[in-house]
Structure formats: structure tokens, C-alpha cells
Write an enzyme that holds these catalytic residues in place. Structure first.
Site, PDB file in Angstrom:
ATOM      1  N   ARG A   1       0.824  -1.212   0.000  1.00  0.00           N
ATOM      2  CA  ARG A   1       0.000   0.000   0.000  1.00  0.00           C
ATOM      3  C   ARG A   1       0.856   1.258   0.000  1.00  0.00           C
ATOM      4  O   ARG A   1       0.447   2.288  -0.535  1.00  0.00           O
ATOM      5  CB  ARG A   1      -0.929  -0.011   1.217  1.00  0.00           C
TER       6      ARG A   1
ATOM      7  N   TYR B   1      -6.830  -1.474  -6.521  1.00  0.00           N
ATOM      8  CA  TYR B   1      -5.961  -2.636  -6.250  1.00  0.00           C
ATOM      9  C   TYR B   1      -5.196  -2.538  -4.934  1.00  0.00           C
ATOM     10  O   TYR B   1      -5.101  -1.498  -4.338  1.00  0.00           O
ATOM     11  CB  TYR B   1      -5.075  -2.995  -7.431  1.00  0.00           C
ATOM     12  N   GLU B   2      -4.723  -3.729  -4.508  1.00  0.00           N
ATOM     13  CA  GLU B   2      -4.075  -3.886  -3.200  1.00  0.00           C
ATOM     14  C   GLU B   2      -4.967  -3.349  -2.090  1.00  0.00           C
ATOM     15  O   GLU B   2      -4.525  -2.683  -1.159  1.00  0.00           O
ATOM     16  CB  GLU B   2      -2.674  -3.252  -3.218  1.00  0.00           C
ATOM     17  N   GLY B   3      -6.239  -3.683  -2.194  1.00  0.00           N
ATOM     18  CA  GLY B   3      -7.232  -3.249  -1.201  1.00  0.00           C
ATOM     19  C   GLY B   3      -7.941  -2.000  -1.677  1.00  0.00           C
ATOM     20  O   GLY B   3      -7.329  -0.958  -1.836  1.00  0.00           O
TER      21      GLY B   3
END
Lengths: 377, 385, 266
Positions: free
Chosen positions: B248, B367-369
Site C-alpha cells: 500500500r 488494487y491492493e485493497g
């Protein structure tokens, strides 16, 4: 007698280093001889050429035709091809013997190798890549009135300069003017305390005089004594190669069509359009620094501060924004035509005629219109 | 708090910027247009140490710090969102878990080639039925003698088509959680391209970051040597979550750079463009828009840099990374959209880069959460559940 | 074998150039960069280091902030830096500068096998004089405009560019070469290099450090040691704008062609 380069009165005459390559004189030789003639007249001294080579005496008389009173010819097999070692040795030795007060060298790749080496050895001042030379104060001031933004009072006060805390009369000094900082600034340099005053002079800037056969016939040829042997040589030239491709003669061209970053979306197409226009005008293609740095045209096409200084009859700038360093190389063109899609491009500030538009559309129409106009004549 | 970059970081900023301007920016439009992975740029970045910035030299890294890495992603994203995410996914999602959870042998085997850019890394967690919900994993790994056999598939895997090393999350069995509820036992593996039974599936066509290779990973009785288990059996979920925390920071830095890059373009354009006889930068709307845009991105920068510094100091940075990504991603989407608006019709054309930046920025909210997941992470750190 | 590279920090004249009302350059408002040709010299030295493992030393003369530039060159891979800096050196022209830099190079020491590299010319002054003048002061052979450098032990072969071709020149070490942009493509700093840059040695050479060199005394440095003086500096006037033609179609082009024909330019 020891060489005392601060005894200014012991030095007289203006000398020009006359570069030859492959037994042929360079165009800068005639430019510098022509300019040197004026300076020698202003000083009331002789103008002398200095010619080094092997079997080059035959070239000397032609230099007389452009204004040389005398040509010193130094011939030796080791001087056939230029080397820093041999040329700097012979020149410094001859200068120390014969004591010219000013020594001009063309600012070619060879001149700019030789000049600083000699100046360092002779312990004197050298001004690089000059674009204007003066002795006479009246002519110098006229030049400043035209070519500078200095006010009248400042120009009138230039008769003297402070040199190491003392007032120095500059009227007999060579005033050497050159651009710096990419052409943003100009500076006039003097060498008040040492002789000879040395300058390298930018090729293509000084105007060649008409050839005078009588003057050529009268030109005196002198062969000064010098010593040179293999022991003086620290470098060895193993080959000299001429560029296979014919180089573009921007300096001699009457018509130049130059391209800039504006061709980036179709480099080949843009260059082709410029070539077509140049062909119609009977001229050649040049380029801005961006174009040369990007590898779109070879370095011999470059116009500007770091490239060539040109003054053709017509200079067409296609997609060139007009950075100051480009303007420095072309603003003395007789007629400047600019095509650029950005109406606020600085090139329009110096253009005689401007068209705001896409060069890819305008250029072919302009070529066609010029063809038609010529046909109608 | 020290808000000053070290001398090294200032020098790196200059180096990243020169590299981005000269090597990355000239390709950005073309790789977006043709959806081409810029392999030549990855090779150059590898030589310059940009593919392993914060790993120790003994493993082939550049010996730098996490903030220096985040700044690299930021500077790349200013001119090309694709190149930025390639570095981010490679570093945070592949090199980092190997460095943080790998055995000495695994680190020695994989990190030097990854850090030098000889090999590109990727991370496989998301599945058709399991995105944010890692417990929904269907990919299985069964121990058979000296190797595991993997079956299943992963989707939306960044760098997949060009990667040689993959961190893959798979179900290795059943276990119970703290409350005694049965849950899946999840483990992590290092899978190499070329392992039998492993193949790359469908290539996704995306809205933005088009030059990055996003593909499916397919495991059909894929043989993975036992020693390629990353961490201990059952630690996969923890490894995945920690990896995403670090990732993140990279994505937040990507968002940050995209927003800043759009502001740079907008400042340049509004100073040139003339309407109603004035440069549009002279209109107060333009001035206020750009003031707000810059303020938002500056706030994002503080969050991103602070999260990076905490990770460097091994402090708990999970919430910081979530806040940095949430804020930077939403700010980037907003700022790039406003940049397009300032450009008017030209902004909507591909003649100018801001429409690409707007498309690229959107993915940072996903993306990535997703941003929603970041809010879940932040609120759970606040004890609000 | 070692390679000593002489570099200069210069204002970036490709960007905005600000001129003070008195006609001097407003250096404070301009970005500084490592002189472009000097970067080619640094790259040539680093290539030799890659090939032979030789030491690369970078030398500059300038005010104390020029250390930042040296650190960047160390981050590219150079091993050591020397900053020649002192009030006494101010006001030097190319001649006096060459004396001082030559004394600095002497302090480092030039031995058989060594090469001194310079850029062809600096973009602020564009004189191309300091390289050859350092060579003269150090009694080294020089080859300028180097577009290719091959080193074979003590023997160096240089492709020296001319306007209309090139020369191949053989020279023995120690020698001084000046480099042009055709020589190579300068590398970037590397991330690892940046983290090492501040632990590499940078030595400041002030007047005290150099004053025992025979090249240095009060009459050879600064204004006193400079044979040339600036009489006046000025900004050239802008050529006035000409005529902007209406439109950009065939009619516009025909109009322009008509004007040119009317004035007998074509």
C-alpha cells in the site's frame, strides 16, 4: 634577449594564423586576413599571415590578395599535418622572435586546440570565439550603439578601464567581443598588460574582402628561422579521414530551411518537406539544437550558439520555437520566415514574416506558392 | 518530527527525476497506446538499483530505505503510472515477502536476481472468488513427498506476463481460529516460471496502467519443491496481509506521483493557453483549483512519507499505510480529473497526458485493497467494529 | 593507472537565463548543472574504471556548494573528489583558472599511466581554453575533441574530430584529453552509488593547500593573474518583430511568395 611580454612597445603588427588542411587554405583564413587588414590599418601597422605546413609557400600570395602585407612561411615535414606539439612550438618560437602585437586564429577545431596552448605558453590573454573585433574607438562605439542595449553615457565612458586599480587607456587595445552564456550576454574583452593579444575568431562571421591581384603580387614572403625535430613530438597522427558524407555548407548558403522540435511527430516527413522547400529555393537544410541532439540530423546541420552562425538571404524556421541560443546563430539573416503552430513562440519576435500554423500543412503549400511565383516571373 | 529529506534522499530525488524525464516519459504514451510492457526500462532500472532499493547489499539490493523506494515510485508515476506499478508490485509484493519471511537460502537464491532486475517479481493472492476476502481462497497446495502440488488459479496479477518469480498464496489444509471456528489453513509459496504445471492465462485489457502486464496464473498439478514454502505452514494469511501493508505504501506513492504529475502538466498548460485574451492561469478559478489540487497532494505526501518512515523503523505502520493509500488514491483520482477539466477539450484527447493520468489514477482506489477495505483496516485499528 | 577528471559547475543556460540590470548574469536565480561535456569526460573515465578497475578522481574549482556536484559524480561511480575553493582564486580568467587547476592536479599527482580528462568546453563561457591550458601548465601532451578513446597499456589512441572528418592520434600517458558529446552517453547516478557518495573522500584544496606549488603565487591567480579583463558586458538588443501573416492556408503562402518575389528575394 629574453622574451618580455609586458614591454608592450616592443610589439607591433597584426598576425593571422593561416590554417591549411591537406595543402589547402581554409575559408576562415580569408575572413581573418580581411578583418585583420582593417585592424592593422587602425593601428597603423602591417598585416602578416603566418602559414605552417610542408610545401605551402605557393599558397602565400593568395593571402596577399585579401590584404596581407607579408606572409611568414614555416615549412617542415613535421608541419604537414596539424599537431598541437609541432605547431605550438613553431608558433611560440616565431612569436617570441618577431613580437606581433595581435594574433588572430580561426576558431576551428584546430584553432581552438592551438590558441589556448600557445597563450598559456606565452603567458598572454586569449579571447575565444570572437564575433567582433575593434581597435578604433569610434568604430567600436558605433558598433556598441547598434549591437548593445547600453546607454550612450556608458558607451562614451569606455575610453578607459580600471586595470588592477589603475586607469588604463584602451584606445590601442584590441577590443574583442564575444557571446557568452549561450548568447544571452555579450562581453568585450581586452588584454591590457601582455602582448600579443590573442583571439580565436568564429568562422563565418567576418566578411571576406574582394581579391586584389596587385596586392597579391606585392605580398612579401618571409621564411623565419625555427627549430623542430622528432623530439618535440609527443603525439602522432596516424590517419586523417575526411567525412565520407558531403557536409552541409550552411555558412556559404544563401537559403537555409531549418527544422526544430516541431517535426517530432513525423521526423522523416518533416525533414523531407524542409528538403523540398530548400531545393525549390536552391538552399540547404539546417536544424536546431533539439534536432541535432535527438539525432534527427547530423551535427554539421546545426545552427545556433553551439552550431554555426549563418546569415543567408532567407532563413526559414519550421517548427523552431526560437530559443535564444538558436537566435544567436541566425538572427542576422537578411530575411527570416517562421512557421510555428504556437503563436507566442519567440521566433516570431525576430521573424520578418510569420505564419502561425502546422508546418506539415504550411510547408508544402509554401513550396508550391514559391514555385508558382518563380514561374510567373 | 523531521520533515527534511536526507542529503542522499535529495540526491536520489534528482536521480529518479532525471531518469523519469529522459527514459520513462518518452515511452509513456506509446506503452499506454500499444499496451506494451516496457521491458527495456526494467532492465535499465535494474542496473541502477531501482528494482531493490531498500534491501541490503548482501542480497544485491541498493542498501537504501523505504522512503527512498516510495520516492522512486512517486517520481516514476509523475510521468508514467505503468512504470511505477511495475516497480511497486515487484518490490513490495515479491522482494519484500522473500526478504521478510524467507529463509537465508531463499533470500540468497532469489533476491540478487530480483534486485538487479534480471528477474521480475509478482504476487498471486486474488482469485475469481476471493479478492479482498482472503478466506475465500480456492487454490490448494497438497504436500506429496518432497514437493507440493498446487491447483487453482489467480487473477489480475500485476507483472504476471514478464515475471519469473511469484509469491503464491494457497490453502494447505483446515485449522481453527482463536474462537475455535474452523477456517482454512493458508500458506505462501515461491513459484518460479517454468515449474511444471504452472502457466500464464488470460491477459486483461484494462482502463489504465495499460503497459503493465496483468494476467491470470493457472496451476494444474503444479509441482513446487518443499523448500519453496515461504514462512511456516499456516502463516500465509499473515504474510499476505503484511505484504499488502507494505504494498500500500508503493501504491500510495504511485497515486501521489500521478496527482503531482497531473498538476505539473496543468501548471505548464494553463500558463501557455490563452482564452479571452489572457493566459488561463490568470483566471482565479484556475489559481484556486491548482491551489486545492496541490494542497491535497501535499497532504497525501506527508501521509505516504510518514508510513514509509514508520515501516523503515519497524514500527506498526499498518494503519498508516492504509490511510496513505486511501487518501492518496482518492486525491489522485480527484486531482487528475480536475486537471483534465483545466485542459478542457484538449484534456480529453490523447494529445496531452492528463487523460492517461486520470485513467491510471483510478486503479489506485481499487488494487491492493479498495478504498473501502482501507476504511475497514483504519476503523478496525480504531477499535470501531 | 588513474583518471583525473576536471569538471565545472555551470548555470543551466538551456533554461531561463536571468540578467541583472547592470548586464551581469543573475547566477543566483539559475539552476546549476555539471557542465555537459564534462559529464562525457566523467563517463569516459568510468568506462575505463569498468574495464580496468582504475581509480577515478574528480576535481573542480568553485565555491563550496560545488561539493554537491562532486558528490553526484561520486554517486555515478567516481572514487574521490577534490574541491579547489578559496577567495584568493576569485576573478580568475581562463589562464589563471588553468594555473590553479593545474596546481590542484599536481597536488593529486600525475604519474605515468595516468590520464587527465576535461570536457571540450563549458556552456557558460564556451571558451574551450581551460583544458589545453591545464595541459600546457602540466607539460602534458593534449588531444582535444576526443570522440573515441582506446587505451592499451601506456598507449592511447584517440579519434579527434575535425569539422570535415577526423584524425586518429596516438599519444602516450600521462596525457590530457578533452571530450565531446559524441564520445559516450553519460550514465545516471545509481541508487547504491548515492548511498555511498557521502562516505567517499572529498578534499578541499584552498590557497594554503596549493600555495607551495610553483604555479601559484599572488601574480598568477585571481584578477592579478588574469591577462584578460572584461571591458564591458552587455545584452544584445532583440531584433524587432516583423509581420504576422493572416491565416495559414494556400492564400497565405501565395501572399508570402508574392512579397518575396516583389522584393526580388526569390
Amino acid at each position: 634577449m629574453a622574451f618580455n611580454n609586458t614591454d608592450l612597445a616592443a610589439f607591433k603588427d597584426v598576425w593571422v594564423f593561416c590554417e591549411q588542411r591537406d595543402g589547402k587554405l581554409m575559408p576562415t583564413d580569408f575572413e581573418l586576413i580581411s578583418e585583420g587588414r582593417r585592424l592593422a590599418d587602425e593601428l597603423g601597422v602591417d598585416l602578416c599571415g603566418l602559414l605552417l605546413g610542408d610545401n605551402v609557400e605557393g599558397l602565400a600570395k593568395e593571402l596577399g590578395g585579401y590584404g596581407a602585407d607579408k606572409v611568414y612561411v614555416c615549412e617542415h615535414p613535421l608541419l604537414k599535418v596539424y599537431t598541437t606539439d609541432a605547431y605550438a612550438k613553431v608558433i611560440c618560437d616565431v612569436i617570441q622572435d618577431l613580437k606581433p602585437e595581435a594574433f588572430l586564429i580561426g576558431a576551428t577545431n584546430i584553432g581552438r586546440d592551438l590558441g589556448p596552448r600557445c597563450a598559456a605558453r606565452l603567458h598572454t590573454g586569449l579571447c575565444a570565439d570572437c564575433t567582433h573585433l575593434d581597435v578604433d574607438m569610434g568604430i567600436y562605439k558605433d558598433f556598441l550603439h547598434e549591437a548593445s542595449t547600453l546607454d550612450d553615457a556608458r558607451i562614451d565612458g569606455l575610453n578607459t578601464a580600471m586595470v588592477l586599480g589603475e586607469k588604463h587607456d584602451v584606445s590601442r587595445d584590441l577590443k574583442m567581443t564575444r557571446p557568452a552564456f549561450g548568447g544571452h550576454l555579450m562581453a568585450s574583452i581586452i588584454c591590457p598588460r601582455f602582448r600579443p593579444t590573442m583571439a580565436t575568431v568564429r568562422p563565418g562571421v567576418m566578411k571576406k574582402r574582394p581579391f586584389d591581384q596587385a596586392k597579391a603580387d606585392a605580398c612579401q614572403i618571409v621564411k623565419p628561422a625555427f627549430e623542430l625535430s622528432e623530439a618535440d613530438m609527443e603525439t602522432q597522427v596516424t590517419e586523417v579521414v575526411k567525412a565520407a558524407k558531403k557536409l552541409v555548407d550552411l555558412i556559404g548558403a544563401d537559403f537555409i530551411v531549418s527544422v526544430g522540435r516541431g517535426i517530432s511527430k513525423d521526423v522523416e516527413g518533416g525533414i523531407k518537406l524542409a528538403e523540398e522547400l530548400a531545393a525549390e529555393l536552391g538552399g540547404v537544410v539546417g536544424g536546431s539544437r533539439a534536432v541535432i541532439d535527438s539525432g534527427w540530423l547530423s551535427a554539421d546541420h546545426q545552427v545556433g550558439q553551439t552550431g554555426k552562425t549563418v546569415h543567408p538571404k532567407v532563413y526559414v524556421a519550421l517548427g523552431i520555437s526560437g530559443a535564444i541560443q538558436h537566435k544567436a546563430g541566425m538572427q542576422d539573416s537578411e530575411c527570416i520566415i517562421a512557421v510555428n503552430k504556437n503563436e507566442s513562440a519567440p521566433i516570431f519576435e525576430i521573424a520578418d514574416y510569420g505564419i502561425c500554423g502546422d508546418l506539415f500543412k504550411v510547408t508544402p503549400m509554401l513550396t508550391e506558392a514559391i514555385r508558382a511565383a518563380k514561374a510567373a516571373k | 518530527m523531521d520533515f527534511h529529506l536526507s542529503k542522499e534522499q535529495q540526491m536520489l530525488r534528482k536521480m529518479y527525476r532525471e531518469f523519469a524525464e529522459n527514459e520513462v516519459k518518452p515511452l509513456a504514451e506509446e506503452i499506454d497506446e500499444t499496451e506494451r510492457f516496457p521491458a527495456e526500462t526494467v532492465e535499465k532500472m535494474g542496473k541502477l538499483g531501482m528494482m531493490g532499493i531498500y534491501f541490503p547489499k548482501e542480497y544485491g539490493g541498493a542498501g537504501g530505505d523505504v522512503l527512498s523506494y516510495a520516492m522512486c515510485v512517486e517520481e516514476l508515476a509523475k510521468v508514467c503510472g505503468t512504470t511505477a506499478v511495475i516497480v511497486s508490485a515487484h518490490t513490495s509484493l515479491c522482494c519484500a515477502p522473500i526478504f521478510e519471511h524467507g529463509t537465508e537460502e531463499q533470500k540468497k537464491k532469489y533476491l540478487p536476481d530480483l534486485c538487479s532486475g534480471k528477474k521480475v517479481g509478482a504476487f498471486g493472492l486474488t482469485e475469481p472468488g476471493a479478492g479482498t476476502d482472503a478466506q475465500g481462497q480456492q487454490t490448494t497446495a497438497v504436500l506429496e513427498g518432497d514437493h507440493y502440488v498446487l491447483n487453482g488459479s489467480k487473477i489480475f496479477i500485476t507483472n504476471a506476463g514478464y515475471a519469473s518469480v511469484f509469491i503464491v498464496i494457497a490453502v494447505t489444509g483446515k485449522t481453527v481460529n482463536k474462537r475455535g471456528k474452523p477456517i482454512k489453513e493458508i500458506s505462501a509459496f515461491i513459484v518460479e516460471k517454468g515449474f511444471p504445471g504452472f502457466s500464464i492465462g488470460k491477459h486483461e485489457k484494462k482502463m489504465g496502467i495499460k503497459g503493465s502486464s496483468t494476467c491470470e496464473l493457472v496451476f494444474e498439478d503444479c509441482i513446487v519443491p518443499k523448500e519453496n514454502l515461504l514462512g511456516k505452514i499456516g502463516q500465509g494469511f499473515k504474510i499476505a496481509m503484511q505484504t499488502l501493508d507494505g504494498g500500500r505504501i508503493g501504491i500510495a506513492a504511485q497515486a501521489l506521483g500521478l496527482g503531482e504529475g497531473a498538476i505539473n502538466e496543468a501548471i505548464k498548460y494553463t500558463k501557455e493557453r490563452v482564452q479571452f485574451g489572457r493566459r488561463i492561469s490568470q483566471f482565479q478559478n484556475t489559481q484556486f483549483q491548482l491551489a486545492d489540487m496541490h494542497t491535497r497532494m501535499q497532504a497525501a505526501q506527508f501521509l505516504v512519507y510518514s508510513a514509509a518512515c514508520k515501516k523503515q523503523l519497524h514500527e506498526d505502520y499498518s494503519m498508516d499505510a492504509a490511510m496513505a493509500k486511501l487518501f492518496a488514491a482518492e486525491a489522485a483520482s480527484d486531482v487528475t480529473r480536475r486537471a483534465v477539466q483545466l485542459f478542457g477539450g484538449y484534456g480529453y484527447t490523447r494529445e496531452y497526458p492528463v487523460e492517461r493520468m486520470m485513467r491510471d489514477a483510478k486503479i489506485t482506489e481499487i488494487y491492493e485493497g479498495t478504498s473501502e477495505v482501507q476504511r475497514m483496516v483504519i476503523s478496525s485499528h480504531l477499535g470501531v467494529n | 593507472m588513474k583518471v583525473i577528471v576536471c569538471v565545472k559547475q555551470v548555470p543551466d543556460t538551456s533554461g531561463k537565463v536571468a540578467v541583472n540590470p547592470d548586464g551581469t548574469l543573475n547566477r543566483a536565480s539559475m539552476e546549476t548543472i555539471t557542465n555537459p561535456d564534462d559529464m562525457n569526460a566523467v563517463e569516459a573515465a568510468l568506462k575505463l574504471k569498468d574495464a580496468t578497475g582504475c581509480k577515478v578522481i574528480v576535481v573542480t574549482m568553485g565555491p563550496p556548494p560545488a561539493e554537491g556536484m562532486l558528490r553526484e559524480l561520486l554517486a555515478m561511480g567516481a572514487d574521490e573528489g577534490y574541491l579547489i575553493s578559496g577567495r584568493e582564486f576569485g576573478g580568475s580568467d581562463t589562464y589563471a583558472t588553468s594555473q590553479i587547476v593545474a596546481a590542484g592536479v599536481n597536488k593529486i599527482g600525475v604519474e605515468k599511466g595516468d590520464i587527465v580528462l576535461c570536457g571540450r568546453q563549458a556552456i557558460d563561457g564556451d571558451t574551450a581554453q581551460v583544458g589545453p591550458q591545464i595541459a600546457e601548465k602540466l607539460h602534458l601532451p593534449q588531444v582535444t575533441y576526443a570522440a573515441d578513446i582506446q587505451v592499451d597499456g601506456q598507449d592511447i589512441t584517440v579519434k579527434r574530430m575535425l569539422e570535415d572528418g577526423y584524425m586518429t592520434i596516438k599519444v602516450k600517458t600521462p596525457c590530457l584529453l578533452t571530450c565531446i558529446k559524441e564520445l559516450n552517453e553519460p550514465r545516471y547516478m545509481s541508487v547504491g552509488g548515492v548511498f555511498e557518495a557521502y562516505s567517499k573522500p572529498v578534499t578541499v584544496l584552498d590557497y594554503e593547500a596549493l600555495k607551495d606549488d610553483p604555479l601559484i603565487d599572488a601574480t598568477t591567480i585571481g584578477l592579478k593573474g588574469s591577462p584578460t579583463n572584461i571591458l564591458v558586458s552587455f545584452t544584445p538588443p532583440q531584433k524587432g518583430a516583423g509581420m504576422m501573416l493572416e491565416g495559414n492556408d494556400m492564400a497565405t503562402c501565395e501572399k508570402l511568395a508574392g512579397i518575396l518575389a516583389g522584393k526580388h528575394i526569390i
